[in-house]
Design an enzyme around this catalytic site. Sequence first.
Site, PDB file in Angstrom:
ATOM      1  N   ASP A 106      -1.805  11.631   3.655  1.00 46.82           N
ATOM      2  CA  ASP A 106      -3.154  11.252   4.107  1.00 46.82           C
ATOM      3  C   ASP A 106      -4.102  12.430   3.936  1.00 46.82           C
ATOM      4  OD1 ASP A 106      -5.009   9.415   5.158  1.00 46.82           O
ATOM      5  OD2 ASP A 106      -4.722  10.150   7.208  1.00 46.82           O
ATOM      6  N   ASN A 110      -8.812  16.183   6.534  1.00 48.84           N
ATOM      7  CA  ASN A 110      -7.543  16.856   6.787  1.00 48.84           C
ATOM      8  C   ASN A 110      -7.389  18.120   5.957  1.00 48.84           C
ATOM      9  OD1 ASN A 110      -6.558  15.204   8.810  1.00 48.84           O
ATOM     10  ND2 ASN A 110      -5.532  13.809   7.402  1.00 48.84           N
ATOM     11  N   ASP A 150      -2.865  18.200   9.807  1.00 46.63           N
ATOM     12  CA  ASP A 150      -2.418  16.878  10.261  1.00 46.63           C
ATOM     13  C   ASP A 150      -1.449  16.185   9.302  1.00 46.63           C
ATOM     14  OD1 ASP A 150      -2.047  14.592  11.661  1.00 46.63           O
ATOM     15  OD2 ASP A 150      -4.087  13.841  11.479  1.00 46.63           O
TER      16      ASP A 150
END
Length: 328
Positions: free
Chosen positions: A207, A212, A224
Amino acid sequence: MTATHSFSTLVPDTILDAVESTGLWSDSRIYPLNSYENRVYQIGIEDSTPVIAKFYRPERWTEAQIREEHQTLLKLKAAGVPVVAPMVFNGDSVLRHKNMMFCVSPRLVGQHPEADNLDQLYQLGELIGQLHHTMSAPFVERINVSPLTHMETAANQILMGNGLTEEHQLPEKLKPVYKQQIAKLCDMSKAAIGTYWPASLRPIHGDSHRSNLMLHNEQFHLLDFDDCQNGVAVQDLWLHITQTENPRQQLSEMIEGYETYLPFDLRELTLIDVFKSARVINYAAWLQNRWDDPAFNKAFAWFGSEEYWVNHLNELKHCELEWGEMSK
């Protein structure tokens, strides 16, 4: 919050007690950060810099899956990969307080990448390549990506309207066109996967969107790893494509940076549309699935209206119409 929700007991005193159970001494300052799947807070620390406390959503990941995430991050940090790893207290990074798992990490200050900045895209490609090169062994506890299965499961959930009042469900009059659109995208995805799918999956971030990533001291850091999984290299690259007319320019910069560490299989570009379609469908299903969480009611108040579902259908149609643009 309602008393029945899993995060309902996560009040300020509980948050501070959890952090102070590690031996850190807070100054009672709590600042909630932009996270909905889990709960993440910046906590002020007496005579020191603030830390970040992340409380995991119960029953989303097993303890073994969270531990594998942490072990990976600690190994990456030790290998010199710029990531934010959890802090270790008494030999452990997976912490518990009142039956809730949490971790504490250092705070990182910086800026997110600039969209369309080709120099930064090259740097991001380098970072992803370094990450994949260092994470050579597949995850054992984490999931294996299966985009077609994810698409079909999410679409069926949306059609069923599980957990939603009638006013938030996909309207009955839109269901036939929705089913038709999903079927079209699933057929196109099957064809793309039939043309190419890697013989083995690799461990990835899963992701790696702009939020991030953080530019800190002139170096990008990955944040993350909550969605880390065994997947396909291009999954960690395509989210940074912002141009629709000439995406190859952005892709070429990232791929050139990536190949500083690893060769990139250009056949993976045919899978971008599959992952893009899956992400659009999964996002709507995620909102629906989390609708019992009061934080979602407040943050996504627009979800579930007829206008929302019409826009969602338009997004899916665009996925179909733009199919193949990324791999030209």
